[in-house]
Design a protein around this motif. Sequence first.
Motif, PDB file in Angstrom:
ATOM      1  N   UNK A  55      39.671  18.392  11.469  1.00  0.00           N
ATOM      2  CA  UNK A  55      39.089  19.762  10.544  1.00  0.00           C
ATOM      3  C   UNK A  55      39.935  20.936  10.993  1.00  0.00           C
ATOM      4  N   UNK A  56      39.798  21.958  10.309  1.00  0.00           N
ATOM      5  CA  UNK A  56      40.169  23.225  10.968  1.00  0.00           C
ATOM      6  C   UNK A  56      39.336  24.193  10.466  1.00  0.00           C
ATOM      7  N   UNK A  57      39.340  25.217  11.180  1.00  0.00           N
ATOM      8  CA  UNK A  57      37.939  26.521  11.047  1.00  0.00           C
ATOM      9  C   UNK A  57      38.606  27.292  10.038  1.00  0.00           C
ATOM     10  N   UNK A  58      37.686  27.648   8.966  1.00  0.00           N
ATOM     11  CA  UNK A  58      38.164  28.913   7.939  1.00  0.00           C
ATOM     12  C   UNK A  58      37.205  29.670   7.789  1.00  0.00           C
ATOM     13  N   UNK A  59      37.440  31.137   7.899  1.00  0.00           N
ATOM     14  CA  UNK A  59      36.388  32.324   8.070  1.00  0.00           C
ATOM     15  C   UNK A  59      35.664  32.412   6.576  1.00  0.00           C
ATOM     16  N   UNK A  60      34.308  32.489   6.897  1.00  0.00           N
ATOM     17  CA  UNK A  60      33.422  32.812   5.702  1.00  0.00           C
ATOM     18  C   UNK A  60      32.819  34.181   5.822  1.00  0.00           C
ATOM     19  N   UNK A  61      32.834  34.831   4.927  1.00  0.00           N
ATOM     20  CA  UNK A  61      32.336  36.511   5.138  1.00  0.00           C
ATOM     21  C   UNK A  61      30.846  36.515   4.535  1.00  0.00           C
ATOM     22  N   UNK A  62      30.237  37.167   5.466  1.00  0.00           N
ATOM     23  CA  UNK A  62      28.656  37.660   4.762  1.00  0.00           C
ATOM     24  C   UNK A  62      28.775  38.887   4.193  1.00  0.00           C
ATOM     25  N   UNK A  63      28.552  38.779   2.925  1.00  0.00           N
ATOM     26  CA  UNK A  63      28.759  40.072   2.033  1.00  0.00           C
ATOM     27  C   UNK A  63      27.415  41.017   2.391  1.00  0.00           C
ATOM     28  N   UNK A  64      26.475  40.531   2.887  1.00  0.00           N
ATOM     29  CA  UNK A  64      25.509  41.510   3.265  1.00  0.00           C
ATOM     30  C   UNK A  64      25.621  42.167   4.513  1.00  0.00           C
ATOM     31  N   UNK A  65      26.527  41.757   5.366  1.00  0.00           N
ATOM     32  CA  UNK A  65      27.005  42.467   6.598  1.00  0.00           C
ATOM     33  C   UNK A  65      28.310  43.194   6.615  1.00  0.00           C
ATOM     34  N   UNK A  66      29.173  42.776   5.808  1.00  0.00           N
ATOM     35  CA  UNK A  66      30.450  43.397   5.752  1.00  0.00           C
ATOM     36  C   UNK A  66      30.224  44.662   4.951  1.00  0.00           C
ATOM     37  N   UNK A  67      30.930  45.665   5.830  1.00  0.00           N
ATOM     38  CA  UNK A  67      30.987  47.112   5.353  1.00  0.00           C
ATOM     39  C   UNK A  67      32.309  47.550   4.742  1.00  0.00           C
ATOM     40  N   UNK A  68      33.347  46.523   4.890  1.00  0.00           N
ATOM     41  CA  UNK A  68      34.601  46.916   4.061  1.00  0.00           C
ATOM     42  C   UNK A  68      35.553  47.568   4.966  1.00  0.00           C
ATOM     43  N   UNK A  69      35.423  47.490   6.554  1.00  0.00           N
ATOM     44  CA  UNK A  69      36.059  47.975   7.429  1.00  0.00           C
ATOM     45  C   UNK A  69      37.532  47.866   7.409  1.00  0.00           C
ATOM     46  N   UNK A  70      37.739  46.441   7.197  1.00  0.00           N
ATOM     47  CA  UNK A  70      39.088  45.892   7.159  1.00  0.00           C
ATOM     48  C   UNK A  70      39.703  45.402   8.403  1.00  0.00           C
ATOM     49  N   UNK A  71      38.943  45.704   9.539  1.00  0.00           N
ATOM     50  CA  UNK A  71      39.268  45.380  10.800  1.00  0.00           C
ATOM     51  C   UNK A  71      40.136  43.904  10.693  1.00  0.00           C
ATOM     52  N   UNK A  72      39.373  42.814  10.021  1.00  0.00           N
ATOM     53  CA  UNK A  72      39.921  41.712  10.122  1.00  0.00           C
ATOM     54  C   UNK A  72      41.339  41.545   9.028  1.00  0.00           C
ATOM     55  N   UNK A  73      41.294  42.417   8.275  1.00  0.00           N
ATOM     56  CA  UNK A  73      42.560  42.215   7.500  1.00  0.00           C
ATOM     57  C   UNK A  73      43.913  42.514   8.139  1.00  0.00           C
ATOM     58  N   UNK A  74      43.520  43.792   8.712  1.00  0.00           N
ATOM     59  CA  UNK A  74      44.601  44.447   9.662  1.00  0.00           C
ATOM     60  C   UNK A  74      45.056  43.563  10.986  1.00  0.00           C
ATOM     61  N   UNK A  75      43.889  42.719  11.477  1.00  0.00           N
ATOM     62  CA  UNK A  75      44.172  42.000  12.436  1.00  0.00           C
ATOM     63  C   UNK A  75      45.026  40.762  12.234  1.00  0.00           C
ATOM     64  N   UNK A  76      44.683  40.234  11.201  1.00  0.00           N
ATOM     65  CA  UNK A  76      45.553  38.813  10.946  1.00  0.00           C
ATOM     66  C   UNK A  76      46.943  39.104  10.681  1.00  0.00           C
ATOM     67  N   UNK A  77      47.753  38.402  11.752  1.00  0.00           N
ATOM     68  CA  UNK A  77      49.103  38.563  11.597  1.00  0.00           C
ATOM     69  C   UNK A  77      49.835  37.779  10.573  1.00  0.00           C
ATOM     70  N   UNK A  78      48.969  36.697  10.008  1.00  0.00           N
ATOM     71  CA  UNK A  78      49.610  35.670   9.158  1.00  0.00           C
ATOM     72  C   UNK A  78      49.322  36.424   7.494  1.00  0.00           C
ATOM     73  N   UNK A  79      48.521  37.482   7.518  1.00  0.00           N
ATOM     74  CA  UNK A  79      48.018  37.963   6.089  1.00  0.00           C
ATOM     75  C   UNK A  79      47.360  37.079   5.331  1.00  0.00           C
ATOM     76  N   UNK A  80      46.517  36.279   5.903  1.00  0.00           N
ATOM     77  CA  UNK A  80      45.844  35.248   5.348  1.00  0.00           C
ATOM     78  C   UNK A  80      44.469  35.969   4.545  1.00  0.00           C
ATOM     79  N   UNK A  81      44.304  37.317   4.947  1.00  0.00           N
ATOM     80  CA  UNK A  81      42.897  37.954   4.544  1.00  0.00           C
ATOM     81  C   UNK A  81      43.485  39.045   3.595  1.00  0.00           C
ATOM     82  N   UNK A  82      42.691  39.366   2.480  1.00  0.00           N
ATOM     83  CA  UNK A  82      42.789  40.553   1.889  1.00  0.00           C
ATOM     84  C   UNK A  82      41.558  41.270   1.487  1.00  0.00           C
TER      85      UNK A  82
END
Lengths: 278, 119
Positions: A55-82
């Motif tokens: 298996x391989x890990x895949x991120x899941x996002x908690x919409x209650x906690x996400x504030x839309x700061x995009x830290x994750x989007x900016x960090x991902x060098x593979x651009x797997x997140x939008x």
Amino acid sequence: MTVAVLSGKGGAGKTFAAVNLAAAAGKAVYIDCDVEEPNGRLFWQPRGVTERPVTTALPVFDPEKCVGCRSCVDFCRFNALVYVKKAPMVFPEVCHACGGCALVCPQGAVGEQHRKVGVVEEGNRDQIHVVTGVLRTGEVSAVPVIRAALSAGLSRGDLTIIDCPPGSGCPVMESVREADYCLLVTEPTAFGLHNMAMVHQLCRLLGKPCGLLINREEAPYAPLEDYCAREGLPILLRIPYRRQLAQWGAEGAVAVRRDEALKAEFTRLLREIGGTAV
Amino acid sequence: MIVAIPVDEDQKSLCPSFGRAPWMMFSDTETGAQKILENPAAQAQGGAGLKAAQFVADQDAAALITVRCGENAAKVLKAAGIAIYQSGAPEAAENLAALRDGRLSEMTRFHPGFVGGQP
């Protein structure tokens, strides 16, 4: 000793060389890292096969906690997140499962789920322990399955033969990383030489000693001979172009079990590169 | 409505690649205002289409005119509610005129992308 068998070009005879080398040794661990088309098992027909998921890990996002700061989007060098319409989106086939998005999220909104990308099969035939990585059809990255196959098979025995995937990209690098010796396989053709030279460069870059097996040779191919002389690549074995070998291959037979002279040749090769035969 | 167009080095003609276009032109069809911004995805290691789609969405574009578009980028653009039009001419200006006159059709075929293209 761990020997990686690779060729660059597909169909040059990696599996033929890897299977016969292991069979000539008598006792070995054989790891099929050509996970997109693992054919070694067709020759071994291993018994008592067990199967484990990869298996391989895949991120899941908690919409209650996400504030839309995009830290994750900016960090991902593979651009797997939008991030669109106030929600993060992940593209599983682009994600490399590095876990970075979870680390950088200041809100702790990123969790993990596990996705099956393949299996590792393990079985035995005579004194050969056969490990086979099988990538799920449609998956983009072979690397997680290769890693799982290697970790299952490495350090299980004195002699390990790794049947590598074709090409010279990430899956090949992953497959040869732990090897003590790289056995290159080529056909005496322009295409075979070109791609073999690419993996030869790669193996040298990784500091691995290399030797060459020329498969299906009708006559010496001058550019290949020149390359080996110029680059100091030892030619360890020349397998002539023989209808009988193709026939045994089509039957799923291991050639060295039917041809004592060929077995002696593979045994000599193994001794020359520092491996031992039982 | 803001229309995005991937343009080449000359900043006038369409770049055949959406994700790796050097520049992205944004035209406001109401005011006629136009700006040309560097495409931050042009040099991306991977996922250029995704990053470019994010960029276009962040500029509040409502439409994109492009020569071609990958499946992943199309998913992002659709999620962002951005219409994707098939270009009908080599120059950006001609395409904007064509869009205004209703002569462009929405793109229906998306290529599988080049992610993991290196074996």
